[in-house]
Write a protein that holds these residues in place. Structure first.
Motif, PDB file in Angstrom:
ATOM      1  N   MET A 117       0.822  -1.210   0.000  1.00 11.89           N
ATOM      2  CA  MET A 117       0.000   0.000   0.000  1.00 11.89           C
ATOM      3  C   MET A 117       0.857   1.261   0.000  1.00 11.89           C
ATOM      4  O   MET A 117       0.471   2.289  -0.564  1.00 11.89           O
ATOM      5  CB  MET A 117      -0.943  -0.026   1.197  1.00 11.89           C
ATOM      6  CG  MET A 117      -2.030  -1.063   1.019  1.00 11.89           C
ATOM      7  SD  MET A 117      -3.121  -1.223   2.421  1.00 11.89           S
ATOM      8  CE  MET A 117      -4.205  -2.514   1.803  1.00 11.89           C
ATOM      9  N   HIS A 118       2.009   1.166   0.629  1.00  3.99           N
ATOM     10  CA  HIS A 118       2.980   2.260   0.598  1.00  3.99           C
ATOM     11  C   HIS A 118       3.293   2.621  -0.858  1.00  3.99           C
ATOM     12  O   HIS A 118       3.319   3.814  -1.232  1.00  3.99           O
ATOM     13  CB  HIS A 118       4.239   1.798   1.339  1.00  3.99           C
ATOM     14  CG  HIS A 118       5.334   2.812   1.404  1.00  3.99           C
ATOM     15  ND1 HIS A 118       6.624   2.478   1.793  1.00  3.99           N
ATOM     16  CD2 HIS A 118       5.368   4.139   1.131  1.00  3.99           C
ATOM     17  CE1 HIS A 118       7.378   3.559   1.766  1.00  3.99           C
ATOM     18  NE2 HIS A 118       6.642   4.583   1.362  1.00  3.99           N
ATOM     19  N   ARG A 119       3.502   1.611  -1.692  1.00  2.00           N
ATOM     20  CA  ARG A 119       3.819   1.842  -3.098  1.00  2.00           C
ATOM     21  C   ARG A 119       2.566   2.225  -3.902  1.00  2.00           C
ATOM     22  O   ARG A 119       2.614   3.122  -4.751  1.00  2.00           O
ATOM     23  CB  ARG A 119       4.439   0.578  -3.703  1.00  2.00           C
ATOM     24  CG  ARG A 119       5.748   0.163  -3.023  1.00  2.00           C
ATOM     25  CD  ARG A 119       6.897   1.109  -3.363  1.00  2.00           C
ATOM     26  NE  ARG A 119       8.114   0.774  -2.624  1.00  2.00           N
ATOM     27  CZ  ARG A 119       8.597   1.483  -1.625  1.00  2.00           C
ATOM     28  NH1 ARG A 119       7.966   2.574  -1.227  1.00  2.00           N
ATOM     29  NH2 ARG A 119       9.720   1.127  -1.010  1.00  2.00           N
ATOM     30  N   MET A 120       1.470   1.537  -3.658  1.00  3.90           N
ATOM     31  CA  MET A 120       0.247   1.796  -4.431  1.00  3.90           C
ATOM     32  C   MET A 120      -0.236   3.240  -4.274  1.00  3.90           C
ATOM     33  O   MET A 120      -0.641   3.897  -5.247  1.00  3.90           O
ATOM     34  CB  MET A 120      -0.870   0.837  -3.979  1.00  3.90           C
ATOM     35  CG  MET A 120      -0.699  -0.588  -4.469  1.00  3.90           C
ATOM     36  SD  MET A 120      -1.925  -1.689  -3.723  1.00  3.90           S
ATOM     37  CE  MET A 120      -3.443  -0.851  -4.126  1.00  3.90           C
ATOM     38  N   TYR A 121      -0.216   3.735  -3.048  1.00  7.39           N
ATOM     39  CA  TYR A 121      -0.697   5.089  -2.780  1.00  7.39           C
ATOM     40  C   TYR A 121       0.411   6.140  -2.897  1.00  7.39           C
ATOM     41  O   TYR A 121       0.140   7.328  -2.734  1.00  7.39           O
ATOM     42  CB  TYR A 121      -1.317   5.156  -1.377  1.00  7.39           C
ATOM     43  CG  TYR A 121      -2.675   4.524  -1.286  1.00  7.39           C
ATOM     44  CD1 TYR A 121      -3.819   5.228  -1.678  1.00  7.39           C
ATOM     45  CD2 TYR A 121      -2.840   3.230  -0.797  1.00  7.39           C
ATOM     46  CE1 TYR A 121      -5.081   4.650  -1.592  1.00  7.39           C
ATOM     47  CE2 TYR A 121      -4.091   2.647  -0.708  1.00  7.39           C
ATOM     48  CZ  TYR A 121      -5.212   3.365  -1.106  1.00  7.39           C
ATOM     49  OH  TYR A 121      -6.453   2.792  -1.022  1.00  7.39           O
ATOM     50  N   ARG A 122       1.636   5.674  -3.175  1.00  6.72           N
ATOM     51  CA  ARG A 122       2.778   6.586  -3.304  1.00  6.72           C
ATOM     52  C   ARG A 122       2.895   7.501  -2.087  1.00  6.72           C
ATOM     53  O   ARG A 122       3.024   8.729  -2.206  1.00  6.72           O
ATOM     54  CB  ARG A 122       2.654   7.421  -4.584  1.00  6.72           C
ATOM     55  CG  ARG A 122       2.672   6.568  -5.838  1.00  6.72           C
ATOM     56  CD  ARG A 122       2.394   7.358  -7.067  1.00  6.72           C
ATOM     57  NE  ARG A 122       2.375   6.494  -8.248  1.00  6.72           N
ATOM     58  CZ  ARG A 122       1.859   6.866  -9.419  1.00  6.72           C
ATOM     59  NH1 ARG A 122       1.335   8.070  -9.555  1.00  6.72           N
ATOM     60  NH2 ARG A 122       1.878   6.039 -10.445  1.00  6.72           N
ATOM     61  N   ILE A 123       2.824   6.878  -0.927  1.00  9.39           N
ATOM     62  CA  ILE A 123       2.906   7.629   0.333  1.00  9.39           C
ATOM     63  C   ILE A 123       4.366   7.986   0.586  1.00  9.39           C
ATOM     64  O   ILE A 123       5.235   7.110   0.529  1.00  9.39           O
ATOM     65  CB  ILE A 123       2.359   6.778   1.506  1.00  9.39           C
ATOM     66  CG1 ILE A 123       0.960   6.247   1.181  1.00  9.39           C
ATOM     67  CG2 ILE A 123       2.331   7.598   2.792  1.00  9.39           C
ATOM     68  CD1 ILE A 123       0.465   5.180   2.145  1.00  9.39           C
ATOM     69  N   PRO A 124       4.663   9.250   0.883  1.00 10.08           N
ATOM     70  CA  PRO A 124       6.045   9.607   1.213  1.00 10.08           C
ATOM     71  C   PRO A 124       6.566   8.740   2.362  1.00 10.08           C
ATOM     72  O   PRO A 124       5.825   8.415   3.294  1.00 10.08           O
ATOM     73  CB  PRO A 124       5.929  11.083   1.625  1.00 10.08           C
ATOM     74  CG  PRO A 124       4.709  11.578   0.907  1.00 10.08           C
ATOM     75  CD  PRO A 124       3.767  10.417   0.878  1.00 10.08           C
ATOM     76  N   ASP A 125       7.833   8.368   2.287  1.00  7.03           N
ATOM     77  CA  ASP A 125       8.407   7.427   3.257  1.00  7.03           C
ATOM     78  C   ASP A 125       8.197   7.863   4.703  1.00  7.03           C
ATOM     79  O   ASP A 125       7.765   7.067   5.551  1.00  7.03           O
ATOM     80  CB  ASP A 125       9.902   7.246   2.992  1.00  7.03           C
ATOM     81  CG  ASP A 125      10.171   6.489   1.699  1.00  7.03           C
ATOM     82  OD1 ASP A 125       9.216   5.904   1.153  1.00  7.03           O
ATOM     83  OD2 ASP A 125      11.328   6.489   1.255  1.00  7.03           O
ATOM     84  N   THR A 126       8.500   9.108   4.998  1.00  4.44           N
ATOM     85  CA  THR A 126       8.384   9.594   6.380  1.00  4.44           C
ATOM     86  C   THR A 126       6.944   9.495   6.866  1.00  4.44           C
ATOM     87  O   THR A 126       6.679   9.013   7.976  1.00  4.44           O
ATOM     88  CB  THR A 126       8.872  11.057   6.484  1.00  4.44           C
ATOM     89  OG1 THR A 126      10.234  11.117   6.065  1.00  4.44           O
ATOM     90  CG2 THR A 126       8.757  11.546   7.925  1.00  4.44           C
ATOM     91  N   ARG A 127       6.023   9.936   6.021  1.00  2.34           N
ATOM     92  CA  ARG A 127       4.604   9.897   6.391  1.00  2.34           C
ATOM     93  C   ARG A 127       4.129   8.461   6.589  1.00  2.34           C
ATOM     94  O   ARG A 127       3.393   8.158   7.523  1.00  2.34           O
ATOM     95  CB  ARG A 127       3.805  10.584   5.282  1.00  2.34           C
ATOM     96  CG  ARG A 127       2.312  10.652   5.504  1.00  2.34           C
ATOM     97  CD  ARG A 127       1.708  11.453   4.367  1.00  2.34           C
ATOM     98  NE  ARG A 127       0.295  11.182   4.171  1.00  2.34           N
ATOM     99  CZ  ARG A 127      -0.352  11.420   3.040  1.00  2.34           C
ATOM    100  NH1 ARG A 127       0.298  11.940   2.012  1.00  2.34           N
ATOM    101  NH2 ARG A 127      -1.639  11.170   2.936  1.00  2.34           N
ATOM    102  N   PHE A 128       4.558   7.571   5.695  1.00  3.40           N
ATOM    103  CA  PHE A 128       4.166   6.163   5.804  1.00  3.40           C
ATOM    104  C   PHE A 128       4.627   5.566   7.129  1.00  3.40           C
ATOM    105  O   PHE A 128       3.847   4.929   7.841  1.00  3.40           O
ATOM    106  CB  PHE A 128       4.748   5.361   4.645  1.00  3.40           C
ATOM    107  CG  PHE A 128       4.615   3.866   4.807  1.00  3.40           C
ATOM    108  CD1 PHE A 128       3.397   3.232   4.616  1.00  3.40           C
ATOM    109  CD2 PHE A 128       5.712   3.098   5.183  1.00  3.40           C
ATOM    110  CE1 PHE A 128       3.273   1.857   4.777  1.00  3.40           C
ATOM    111  CE2 PHE A 128       5.603   1.725   5.346  1.00  3.40           C
ATOM    112  CZ  PHE A 128       4.379   1.106   5.145  1.00  3.40           C
TER     113      PHE A 128
END
Length: 322
Positions: A117-128
């Motif tokens: 989901m981190h990749r699918m939603y392109r969540i910034p690393d820090t926020r994830f």
């Protein structure tokens, strides 16, 4: 649309064509109106209960709000977006938890679903990582991250699904029966987390459930849908008053006694030392318990909430005859 309203429905309808067998090689076409002209708005940051009996149209509404289904008529907007036309864009702004279905990958460890989901939603690393750490701590998922989803209990999986829906910081969270089948401890954990989420992040929550305790502990506003129509929209106490619903106080006495006589309640059942008393759901149980304790040798007690389907059925019957 008012900028404060995150969700807006105006005369929304959903009609399904159903073919029923009427004879050998013969079928007739029928229209089923799952949602029939519903209008409401939900302001940003509000937690709203959306309830009704099975088949009332709750899940159909949620599916239209997420873009899974296209309305047959009316106007629908979520954060200014038409869900059915811009489903991908909307996905970045909403989270969804269907209690009887999982969004997690069945054979993968829980943490791998979150990484996907981190990749699918392109969540910034820090926020994830911040969101993941917060969800893991508050939902007590630390010991479960390396466990395959198929090995999780229902309560563990539900907490895992809620965390997955929140990793990308959605503005709106749709919860469809999020506590179904959960034990008391798991329900308390989920409710506590949702209260904190709403208070700290201002996440707008639309909750469908058959458990009135979910609504009582989380929502100040409740909407009732039945036969695809909005029957009630207001505070929960008002629903109890309109439906004249009752809660049940189950009292275990120290010994068998005749039916108790207590103000503002009536005995509906007696089995040995156990007695069931019905009282108005809109009233507090505390004064009733105090009156019983002052007059009778009470050993234990419990409270049973009113059946939502019975309350709504009564409301619907009264409206049909009015």
């Amino acid at each position: 649309m008012d900028t404060a309203d995150l969700i807006e429905l105006e005369g929304v309808e959903k009609v399904f064509d159903v073919r029923r067998k009427t004879g050998f090689l013969r079928r007739e076409r029928h229209e089923v109106r799952a949602v029939d002209g519903i209008s409401f708005t939900v302001p940003r940051g509000e937690m709203v209960g959306y309830i009704g009996p099975n088949g009332a149209g709750k899940s159909t509404t949620i599916k239209m709000l997420t873009g899974i289904l296209t309305p047959s008529g009316g106007r629908l907007r979520v954060a200014g977006i038409d869900p059915s036309r811009e489903r991908t864009r909307l996905a970045q702004r909403i989270g969804v938890v269907f209690g009887q279905r999982t969004t997690l990958w069945w054979d993968l460890p829980l943490i791998d679903s979150y990484r996907l989901m981190h990749r699918m939603y392109r969540i910034p690393d820090t926020r994830f990582h911040e969101n993941l750490d917060r969800c893991v701590e508050l939902l007590e998922l630390g010991a479960l991250l390396d466990v395959p989803v198929r090995q999780l209990s229902l309560g563990q999986r539900m907490r895992g699904d809620i965390a997955a829906a929140l990793l990308h910081d959605p503005e709106v969270l749709y919860l469809d029966e999020p506590t179904i089948g959960l034990d008391v401890i798991s329900k308390a954990k989920v409710r506590g987390f949702l209260r904190d989420l709403n208070a700290e992040s201002g996440t707008t929550v639309l909750l469908t459930t058959h458990d009135l305790t979910d609504i009582e502990q989380l929502c100040e506003r409740v909407m009732v849908i039945d036969h695809g129509r909005l029957m009630y929209d207001g505070p929960l106490a008002g629903l109890h008053e309109v439906g004249e619903s009752e809660r049940t106080l189950v009292v275990d006495l120290e010994r068998e006694l005749p039916p108790m006589e207590v103000e503002s309640a009536r005995v509906v059942k007696v089995e040995g030392p156990r007695q069931w008393l019905a009282f108005p759901a809109a009233e507090s149980a505390a004064p009733l318990v105090a009156r019983i304790a002052a007059r009778y040798p009470m050993a234990d007690l419990s409270i049973r909430e009113p059946d939502i389907e019975a309350v709504i059925a009564k409301m619907y019957a009264e409206k049909a005859t009015s």
